[in-house]
Design an enzyme around this catalytic site. Structure first.
Site, short mmCIF file in Angstrom:
data_model
loop_
_atom_site.label_atom_id
_atom_site.label_comp_id
_atom_site.label_asym_id
_atom_site.label_seq_id
_atom_site.Cartn_x
_atom_site.Cartn_y
_atom_site.Cartn_z
N TYR A 1 13.24 -17.20 -18.31
CA TYR A 1 14.05 -18.41 -18.19
C TYR A 1 15.40 -18.12 -17.57
O TYR A 1 15.80 -16.96 -17.44
CB TYR A 1 14.20 -19.09 -19.55
CG TYR A 1 15.16 -18.40 -20.50
CD1 TYR A 1 14.83 -17.19 -21.10
CD2 TYR A 1 16.41 -18.95 -20.79
CE1 TYR A 1 15.71 -16.56 -21.96
CE2 TYR A 1 17.29 -18.32 -21.66
CZ TYR A 1 16.94 -17.13 -22.24
OH TYR A 1 17.81 -16.49 -23.09
N ARG B 1 18.17 -13.54 -10.25
CA ARG B 1 17.80 -12.85 -11.50
C ARG B 1 16.43 -13.32 -11.98
O ARG B 1 15.64 -12.52 -12.49
CB ARG B 1 18.87 -13.10 -12.58
CG ARG B 1 18.60 -12.28 -13.84
CD ARG B 1 19.74 -12.34 -14.83
NE ARG B 1 19.93 -13.68 -15.35
CZ ARG B 1 20.95 -14.07 -16.10
NH1 ARG B 1 21.90 -13.21 -16.43
NH2 ARG B 1 21.05 -15.31 -16.54
N ARG C 1 -6.89 -16.87 -24.71
CA ARG C 1 -6.00 -15.89 -25.31
C ARG C 1 -6.56 -14.47 -25.21
O ARG C 1 -7.64 -14.19 -25.75
CB ARG C 1 -5.71 -16.25 -26.78
CG ARG C 1 -4.64 -15.37 -27.40
CD ARG C 1 -4.39 -15.68 -28.85
NE ARG C 1 -3.33 -14.81 -29.37
CZ ARG C 1 -3.53 -13.55 -29.73
NH1 ARG C 1 -4.73 -13.03 -29.67
NH2 ARG C 1 -2.52 -12.81 -30.16
N GLU D 1 25.21 -6.08 -26.99
CA GLU D 1 25.76 -7.35 -26.48
C GLU D 1 25.72 -8.39 -27.59
O GLU D 1 25.25 -8.11 -28.69
CB GLU D 1 24.98 -7.82 -25.24
CG GLU D 1 23.51 -7.97 -25.49
CD GLU D 1 22.68 -8.22 -24.23
OE1 GLU D 1 23.19 -8.77 -23.25
OE2 GLU D 1 21.49 -7.85 -24.25
N LYS E 1 14.81 -11.42 -18.67
CA LYS E 1 15.25 -12.59 -19.46
C LYS E 1 14.04 -13.37 -19.97
O LYS E 1 13.70 -14.42 -19.44
CB LYS E 1 16.18 -13.46 -18.59
CG LYS E 1 17.03 -14.42 -19.39
CD LYS E 1 18.16 -14.95 -18.53
CE LYS E 1 18.87 -16.12 -19.15
NZ LYS E 1 19.43 -15.88 -20.48
N1 PMP Z 1 23.12 -11.38 -22.74
C1 PMP Z 1 22.18 -12.13 -23.31
C2 PMP Z 1 21.27 -11.52 -24.31
C3 PMP Z 1 22.05 -13.50 -22.97
O1 PMP Z 1 21.10 -14.25 -23.53
C4 PMP Z 1 22.96 -14.06 -22.04
C5 PMP Z 1 22.90 -15.52 -21.70
N2 PMP Z 1 21.85 -15.81 -20.87
C6 PMP Z 1 23.93 -13.23 -21.46
C7 PMP Z 1 23.99 -11.89 -21.84
C8 PMP Z 1 24.92 -13.76 -20.46
O2 PMP Z 1 24.30 -14.00 -19.23
P1 PMP Z 1 24.85 -15.11 -18.23
O3 PMP Z 1 26.29 -14.76 -17.97
O4 PMP Z 1 24.02 -14.97 -17.03
O5 PMP Z 1 24.72 -16.43 -18.92
#
Ligand code: PMP
Length: 285
Positions: free
Chosen positions: A33, A52, A100, A179, A147
């Protein structure tokens, strides 16, 4: 007005927007996503988000549902139909429908879903107060650079933070911060250097991160891209997060202790201002 949701070529009223229970996004979280910010009816850094997305798809050998041009045209129409001026546009691609089974199916068609959410982005009340953050073990898988919609571990961490009376959690692995649950994490060291973890499989390469680090360097602020520890957060002058929906947001409390003087710091405020001042220039749709 009923919100319209884009599902594989159609713009449908919310209650009619449906995906099969056999979709691999539902059964395996086999989906990726992107979330981009809508400001003044335009999408900020949309091309970077689409780049991305392409990388996430390629890492998972998942076919793109259509061309970038088609996605952009659909995004444009969705924004127009829903008339959202400020908020978020969510986009999800899943591997599609198949019986599945664990291996990727030979014949499945990727599905594309998009919707908008109206939200106050510029006027976030947390700007003045700053965020309270707790530390928590990073329970996620080892490909956080992709992502995917497999977001249960960060949901658990966020829930833990809310239960503890905080706003968010910073996830910790081997004593280093990776993070935030949905954002990249930064400190400003006692000698005014911005520290944030280097890119790799351990974190998501934030689109906002790229922009903000560029602005910091242009403003003559030193940036070190390396991991920092929980102890370093306690010693830091400032801390902040970045994400598409939060921009640059101060962190003023960490595990119950004030960060710096417990107020949003000057470097954080400066970077937020520059980010917002240039956001419309980067609104590319
Ligand atoms: N790290 C994680 C785990 C996230 O989910 C996000 C948000 N998508 C970010 C960092 C920040 O990414 P962005 O600046 O592209 O929103």
């Amino acid at each position: 007005m009923t919100r319209l949701i884009y599902v594989n070529g159609d713009f449908l009223p919310e209650q009619d927007a449906k995906i099969s229970v056999l979709d691999r996004g539902f059964l395996f979280a086999d989906a990726v996503y992107e979330v981009s910010t809508i400001l003044d009816g335009k999408l900020v850094d949309n091309k970077a988000h689409l780049r991305r997305l392409a990388r996430s798809l390629s890492e998972l050998d998942m076919a793109a549902p259509c061309s970038d041009e088609d996605i952009i045209a659909a995004q444009h129409k969705l924004l127009e139909l829903n008339g959202v001026k400020e908020g978020l546009l969510y986009l999800q691609v899943s591997r599609g429908v198949a019986d599945r089974d664990f291996p990727y199916p030979e014949h499945s068609e990727s599905s594309l879903v998009m919707f908008t959410q109206a939200k106050n982005i510029l006027d976030n009340p947390k700007i003045k107060s700053g965020l309270k953050v707790i530390s928590t073990p990073d329970l996620r898988w080892k490909r956080r650079d992709i992502k995917t919609v497999g977001l249960l571990a960060p949901s658990m961490a966020k829930q833990e933070a809310l239960r503890a009376g905080a706003d968010d959690a910073w996830m910790v692995e081997d004593d280093f911060i990776t993070e935030g649950t949905s954002n990249n994490a930064y400190i400003v060291t006692p000698d005014n250097v911005i520290k944030t973890r280097h890119l790799g499989n351990e974190i998501l390469a934030g689109i906002t991160r790229t922009a903000v680090l560029k602005f910091a360097k242009e403003a003559g602020i030193d940036v070190i891209e390396e991991p920092f520890t929980v102890a370093e957060v306690k010693q830091a002058k400032e801390a902040f997060i970045t994400s598409a929906s939060m921009f640059v947001m101060p962190v003023v409390n960490f595990d119950g202790d004030d960060v710096g003087n417990g107020k949003p710091g000057p470097i954080t405020i400066q970077l937020r201002k520059v980010y917002i001042a240039t956001a419309m220039e980067r609104a590319d749709l």
